[in-house]
Design an enzyme around this catalytic site. Sequence first.
Site, short mmCIF file in Angstrom:
data_model
loop_
_atom_site.label_atom_id
_atom_site.label_comp_id
_atom_site.label_asym_id
_atom_site.label_seq_id
_atom_site.Cartn_x
_atom_site.Cartn_y
_atom_site.Cartn_z
N ASP A 55 -6.67 7.64 -40.05
CA ASP A 55 -5.58 7.76 -41.01
C ASP A 55 -6.02 8.66 -42.16
O ASP A 55 -7.22 8.87 -42.38
CB ASP A 55 -5.14 6.40 -41.53
N GLU A 120 -7.83 2.75 -43.21
CA GLU A 120 -8.90 2.83 -44.21
C GLU A 120 -8.37 3.21 -45.58
O GLU A 120 -8.83 2.71 -46.61
CB GLU A 120 -9.96 3.83 -43.76
#
Length: 432
Positions: A55, A120
């Site tokens: 991500d 994250e």
Amino acid sequence: MAHFIKSELTALGAEIELRELGKQEGTDVDLPPIVLGRYGSDPKKRNILVYGHYDVQPALLEDGWDTEPFQLVEKDGKLIGRGSTDDKGPVMGWMNSIQAHQKAGIELPVNLVMCFEGMEEYGSDGLDDLIRAEKDKFFKGVDATCICDNYWLGTSHPVLTYGIRGCSYYSVTVSGPSADLHSGIFGGMVSEPLIDLTHILSKLVSPQGKILIPGIMDMVVPLTPEEEKLYDDIKYSMDDLYAATGSKTNLFDTEKESLMARWRYPTLSLHGVEGAFSAPGAKTVIPAKVSGKFSIRTVPNITPRELDECVSKYVNKVWKELGSKNKMELKLMHDGMWWLSSPNHWNFEAAKKATKAVWKVDPDFTREGGSIPVTLTFEEELKKNVLLLPMGRGDDGAHSINEKLDLINYINGVKTLSAYLHYAAVQPMAGA
């Protein structure tokens, strides 16, 4: 991205599973799956766990990018695009390492255990629970962990990282009218939420970076002469800071003070206001509801719950003193603990030798100002050393516009990751 990673690694011969995590808390939105993988299962080899995330931070062309942020561009020896350095580039680097070994006809010297997540940038939702549940299953037998999700301190010298700050992210919301109002009709007649919010935010931190919330600095471990001496040999100059920020807006005049502010002291940053008018032009509106976002980077020995108590007590005190008829709500959006390890370990020694082999210099040992929430969880749950082995440079612009990864850092980064695996396979485990 999760399915792309699965297809790439499966094609390389790895065993891959997409582990679903359920819904994001308080929503109907599915969390992105965690990619769990294994390449090799030789019981005679060490098991090295590698972590990364697929991500990225949000990005729009109108934010000021020179190119479309989600179209990778190679220009002037740089790979430009969102995620190039944080953290899609390094994740691809592990795949390239497997690929290079295969094309060279060289067997990978370790069993590679892979964990790539997709949350994250929002506190690693769901990952801690998975690690705890799988520590004696999927992660059983891991000998050491390598995370490639940070950066060199400057632009010319490689580093290995043994400490990172934590991060607690808050929102403070002020609401009043039932809808946005016309400032010409209602200005001066009602309490304006944005004025109240601006007052609160101004009381959190000074323009010189001093945190104004009582009790936070009292939790910070005092600086010792031994620790202070560690900063003397770090290869970093104020010019590195100027280059990374594109300005001379430094709060401190010396390298040591600047690094201490980045590594071993807490900081409070204001990030933005949701609900206020921000488009081009002039709009004479009184917003009915606004939310200010701020975060505190934490260090030893600040604990998240004690920090929450300090923040809540202070913000409510400021609000009470304001005497507004509006409503205020403080909310913790996510948090992650700081992590501090010792570089005197065979895992770090293997990475040091790998760095020297590729870059021809010994790396500096550094701490990092950013946060990687899962680092501490891996170390606590698996009871094994965790190493941060960065690929990118300090001026890569992670989280900013025109994020880049220098091509030489990408190529040499893959070489360093590969060499690390070879040294980690044979490094004596004294100090494990």
